[in-house]
Design a protein around this motif. Structure first.
Motif, short mmCIF file in Angstrom:
data_model
loop_
_atom_site.label_atom_id
_atom_site.label_comp_id
_atom_site.label_asym_id
_atom_site.label_seq_id
_atom_site.Cartn_x
_atom_site.Cartn_y
_atom_site.Cartn_z
N TYR A 1 14.34 5.06 1.50
CA TYR A 1 13.82 4.54 0.42
C TYR A 1 14.80 3.25 0.09
N MET A 2 16.05 3.49 -0.07
CA MET A 2 16.83 2.74 -0.80
C MET A 2 17.08 1.29 0.06
N PHE A 3 17.02 1.62 1.28
CA PHE A 3 17.25 0.31 2.02
C PHE A 3 15.73 -0.17 2.64
N ILE B 1 1.01 -1.06 -0.03
CA ILE B 1 -0.03 0.02 0.16
C ILE B 1 0.69 1.25 0.07
N VAL B 2 1.80 1.12 0.91
CA VAL B 2 2.87 2.28 0.95
C VAL B 2 3.83 2.41 -0.44
N SER B 3 4.22 1.44 -0.75
CA SER B 3 5.16 1.39 -1.85
C SER B 3 4.48 1.95 -3.21
N LEU C 1 11.09 5.25 7.86
CA LEU C 1 11.91 6.60 8.02
C LEU C 1 11.86 7.47 6.51
N ALA C 2 11.69 6.45 5.51
CA ALA C 2 11.62 7.21 4.30
C ALA C 2 10.32 8.14 4.13
N VAL C 3 9.31 7.45 4.31
CA VAL C 3 8.03 8.05 4.20
C VAL C 3 8.01 9.17 5.23
N MET D 1 17.62 6.56 -7.27
CA MET D 1 17.28 5.80 -6.23
C MET D 1 17.38 4.31 -6.80
N SER D 2 16.52 4.35 -7.88
CA SER D 2 16.27 2.98 -8.44
C SER D 2 17.69 2.27 -8.82
N LEU D 3 18.63 2.93 -9.49
CA LEU D 3 19.91 2.57 -9.90
C LEU D 3 20.72 2.24 -8.51
N VAL D 4 20.63 2.93 -7.40
CA VAL D 4 21.34 2.53 -6.41
C VAL D 4 20.82 1.21 -5.71
#
Length: 424
Positions: free
Chosen positions: A334-336, A249-251, A312-314, A279-282
């Protein structure tokens, strides 16, 4: 034959690598075109047509529900005889859906054409592509083949996202949807040539298969685990499934509303798109790091940790535009945190129930993932219209992810770990 090689037994380039490349192109252009780049269109479309954000976002719910029904219906037909036919039909429907979006004059256009798009999403992208890659690579090479497939897909997604942003800002959102229709058409043409069920159809051996002694050793041991029906009787199983829905739901809401949040916060759409794509690349690197943590440490560390990073990202996204730390916190978290979706979710099932009927349990995980995708974008759209800003909706989503962290910490605890001596 070597477990990992780019050539077949005849010394020619192994056709399985063309399958990997084709799968990456299909998912990079079509899968990403349907879900990953939707945020690029949100503000241009809603402002141009005067549409409510929640109303526009609802087409993703229709698409996602169609995708779930499609997967439940076609799963038994994705075989040697039918897979190419199904993918081509699905691709054609995908072309129709994007052309329909390009011609849209009201919300109803998006709702109607979301149905063929949902069929395309289910029958042309991730599920058939994962099946094809798995068919062409044995146990010793499948993991690396899958990682290469996902890495190429991520690179294509980044290119597509930034290219679409340029097209939309320069030529309009309708042209952007036409570009996506052309991308699907190219993939359909590739599918005509590249989709081959297995190496047997080419008369070659599969790369990565176990040798005879390894096969014999494996066959001597019976796969252990708790049966599918027994697992479904346990309340903790459904709690794990619900955690998958909540996380997605969040993603899914970030994919639809993340760029819009940044733009409202004062970041240009071009820069916001670049940040999301970076972020998609990392994540090509951070994903394997989370995998190593799962292997080397307790799964509960990664399961609860990724959900908390995602929270934390949100939380950072909620303060984008009002605090200097908002965007950096969002990006790092987000990346982690996103590996909570595609890495942790299936690992919970093997942790709790072993390998006996893992495939069926993961199938249920994907259904609940699909339910989350059907809810997320629309839910945040409704919350945005209710509160008049994204701040409160993202704080609510932060709380949702804290709940996910608690659930997953419980599900992956040592108490819940399956062992042959402790079959519940």
């Amino acid at each position: 034959m070597k477990s990992f090689t780019f050539r077949d037994e005849n010394g020619k380039f192994y056709f399985g690598w063309w399958i990997v490349l084709a799968a990456a192109i299909f998912c990079g252009l079509v899968y990403s075109g349907i879900v990953s780049v939707t945020g690029v269109f949100l503000m241009p479309v809603t402002q141009s047509l005067g549409l409510p954000v929640a109303g526009y976002s609802f087409y993703i719910t229709i698409m996602s529900l169609t995708n779930i029904v499609t997967l439940l219906f076609i799963s038994k037909y994705l075989n040697e005889r039918n897979i190419k036919k199904i993918m081509i039909v699905a691709g054609i429907l995908g072309i129709v859906s994007f052309i329909g979006f390009a011609m849209a004059k009201s919300l109803m256009w998006f709702y109607i054409f979301a149905i063929p798009q949902g069929f395309c999403f289910g029958a042309f992208t991730m599920t058939p592509c994962q099946i094809l890659v798995s068919n062409w690579f044995g146990e010793k090479a499948r993991g690396r083949a899958m990682s290469i497939f996902l890495a190429i897909m991520s690179i294509i997604t980044v290119i597509l996202m930034n290219a679409l942003n340029y097209v939309i800002l320069s030529y309009g959102w309708r042209t952007g949807y036409v570009i996506l229709a052309v991308c699907v058409a190219i993939c359909v043409l590739i599918a005509f040539k590249a989709v081959v069920w297995s190496p047997a159809q080419k008369g070659i051996k599969r790369v990565g298969d176990l040798d005879e002694s390894e096969m014999a050793a494996m066959q001597q041991g019976e796969v252990s685990g708790i049966g599918f029906a027994a697992a479904l009787k346990k309340p903790i199983t459904w709690l794990a499934f619900i955690s998958c829905t909540l996380a997605v739901i969040v993603s899914s809401s970030i994919l639809q509303h993340g760029i819009a949040t940044m733009v409202i916060g004062g970041i240009s759409q071009t820069k916001a798109t670049a940040l999301i794509s970076t972020m998609s690349l990392v994540m090509i690197v951070t994903g394997p790091i989370i995998g190593i943590i799962c292997d080397k440490f307790r799964l509960s560390v990664a399961a609860a940790g990724t959900a908390l990073f995602f929270a934390l990202a949100v939380f950072g996204l909620a303060y984008t535009g009002t605090a200097a730390w908002g965007t950096p916190v969002f990006m790092i978290g987000y990346m982690f945190g996103v590996p909570a979706i595609n890495i942790i979710s299936p690992l919970m099932m093997s942790h709790m129930y072993g390998e006996k009927e893992l495939g069926r349990l993961i199938g249920y995980v994907n259904v609940f993932v699909g339910i989350g995708g059907a809810i997320g974008a629309t839910a945040v759209g409704v919350l945005y219209q209710t509160f008049g800003a994204y701040h409160i909706p993202w704080l609510i989503m932060t709380g949702v992810l804290v709940v996910v962290a608690i659930i997953r910490g419980i599900c992956t605890s040592s108490k819940r770990k399956y062992t042959e001596l402790k079959e519940q």
